[in-house]
Design a protein around this motif. Structure first.
Motif, PDB file in Angstrom:
ATOM      1  N   VAL A  23       0.847  -1.194   0.000  1.00 58.43           N
ATOM      2  CA  VAL A  23       0.000   0.000   0.000  1.00 58.43           C
ATOM      3  C   VAL A  23       0.883   1.245   0.000  1.00 58.43           C
ATOM      4  O   VAL A  23       0.608   2.213  -0.706  1.00 58.43           O
ATOM      5  N   ILE A  24       1.965   1.194   0.778  1.00 56.89           N
ATOM      6  CA  ILE A  24       2.869   2.340   0.837  1.00 56.89           C
ATOM      7  C   ILE A  24       3.499   2.603  -0.527  1.00 56.89           C
ATOM      8  O   ILE A  24       3.562   3.749  -0.986  1.00 56.89           O
ATOM      9  N   ILE A  25       3.968   1.545  -1.193  1.00 59.60           N
ATOM     10  CA  ILE A  25       4.527   1.690  -2.544  1.00 59.60           C
ATOM     11  C   ILE A  25       4.233   0.409  -3.324  1.00 59.60           C
ATOM     12  O   ILE A  25       4.830  -0.638  -3.053  1.00 59.60           O
ATOM     13  N   GLN A  48      -6.356   6.983  -5.193  1.00 55.58           N
ATOM     14  CA  GLN A  48      -7.405   6.801  -6.197  1.00 55.58           C
ATOM     15  C   GLN A  48      -8.791   7.047  -5.606  1.00 55.58           C
ATOM     16  O   GLN A  48      -9.781   7.142  -6.327  1.00 55.58           O
ATOM     17  N   GLN A  49      -8.838   7.135  -4.280  1.00 63.01           N
ATOM     18  CA  GLN A  49     -10.104   7.371  -3.594  1.00 63.01           C
ATOM     19  C   GLN A  49     -10.348   8.870  -3.456  1.00 63.01           C
ATOM     20  O   GLN A  49      -9.445   9.627  -3.096  1.00 63.01           O
ATOM     21  N   ASP A  55      -3.850  13.774  -0.988  1.00 61.28           N
ATOM     22  CA  ASP A  55      -3.989  14.784  -2.035  1.00 61.28           C
ATOM     23  C   ASP A  55      -4.661  16.049  -1.519  1.00 61.28           C
ATOM     24  O   ASP A  55      -4.983  16.945  -2.293  1.00 61.28           O
ATOM     25  N   ASP A  56      -4.853  16.129  -0.212  1.00 61.45           N
ATOM     26  CA  ASP A  56      -5.432  17.320   0.399  1.00 61.45           C
ATOM     27  C   ASP A  56      -4.348  18.400   0.477  1.00 61.45           C
ATOM     28  O   ASP A  56      -3.304  18.195   1.114  1.00 61.45           O
ATOM     29  N   PRO A  57      -4.562  19.548  -0.159  1.00 60.55           N
ATOM     30  CA  PRO A  57      -3.551  20.620  -0.148  1.00 60.55           C
ATOM     31  C   PRO A  57      -3.139  21.040   1.260  1.00 60.55           C
ATOM     32  O   PRO A  57      -2.029  21.550   1.458  1.00 60.55           O
ATOM     33  N   ALA A  58      -4.001  20.825   2.243  1.00 62.90           N
ATOM     34  CA  ALA A  58      -3.707  21.226   3.616  1.00 62.90           C
ATOM     35  C   ALA A  58      -2.497  20.478   4.174  1.00 62.90           C
ATOM     36  O   ALA A  58      -1.821  20.966   5.083  1.00 62.90           O
ATOM     37  N   TYR A  59      -2.240  19.276   3.619  1.00 61.53           N
ATOM     38  CA  TYR A  59      -1.133  18.470   4.129  1.00 61.53           C
ATOM     39  C   TYR A  59       0.025  18.362   3.138  1.00 61.53           C
ATOM     40  O   TYR A  59       0.907  17.527   3.297  1.00 61.53           O
ATOM     41  N   ASP A  60       0.022  19.227   2.154  1.00 59.89           N
ATOM     42  CA  ASP A  60       1.085  19.208   1.158  1.00 59.89           C
ATOM     43  C   ASP A  60       2.436  19.498   1.821  1.00 59.89           C
ATOM     44  O   ASP A  60       2.608  20.517   2.496  1.00 59.89           O
TER      45      ASP A  60
END
Length: 210
Positions: A23-25, A48-49, A55-60
């Protein structure tokens, strides 16, 4: 390996349990001949979900990942640690880790922090609320903007390696003087080992003895 004294910033509130290295890679990314770019494939199936935290910009660019029990289970692929590092993750906090993943993390400069489930749940809440988390290896504590303070334990040798940026190569080089002394002593006593020439065997052949 880059030394780690303190990791501070936003934390990714993942929280999933029994996350294996596939899952990690995913396995299809293991064909690469470089560590660079593996972050792109990290948590590919999760990404993909819709609405996933990665993919949340808050945690970029968040340097800390918060996960559930048994993080990094499954195969022994070191690519899992490489992928996290390529994402910018320098510390993972969870109630427990796979032993092999934990070792691979330390060898690549990632701090595996084990905390009780209650503390991890609190940190997940802090991360979701936008608070910052700090992992301090000097004091062996995890703190937050909200005055939370959680002590953690890390094997002293692993802690030493992380604080000083020591991987296997660097650890070996620390013993360079001792290794050189041994090699010199061995060459003096058994020079034929260094040259690949056994003088006794040569003498016997020159005399025609079998």
């Amino acid at each position: 390996m880059k030394a780690v004294e303190r990791v501070s910033g936003r934390a990714i509130p993942y929280g999933a349990k029994n996350v294996d290295t596939d899952v990690i890679i995913p396995a299809k990314w293991l064909k690469t001949i470089t560590r660079e770019g593996l972050g792109e494939g990290a948590f590919e199936t999760v990404r993909q979900q819709s609405g996933n935290v990665f993919d949340d910009p808050a945690y970029d660019g968040a340097p800390i990942l918060i996960a559930g029990d048994n993080f990094g289970c499954g195969s022994s692929r070191e690519h899992a640690a490489w992928a996290l590092l390529d994402m910018g993750v320098r510390a993972v906090i969870a109630p427990s880790f796979s032993d092999i993943f934990s070792g691979n993390a330390v060898k690549n400069g990632i701090v595996p922090v084990v905390l009780p489930a209650e503390a991890v749940d609190r940190l997940l809440d802090v991360a979701r609320e936008g608070g910052e988390v700090t992992v301090d290896l000097e004091t062996s504590t995890v703190t937050t903007d909200y005055q939370d303070r959680f002590p953690f334990e890390l094997d002293p040798f692993r802690r030493h390696c992380l604080l000083n940026g020591l991987d296997e190569v660097a650890l070996t080089l620390e013993r360079d003087d001792a290794i050189s002394t041994y090699e010199h002593r061995r060459e003096t006593a058994r020079g034929w080992l260094a040259t690949g020439t056994d003088t006794n065997a040569n003498a016997i052949r020159e005399e025609g003895r079998p």
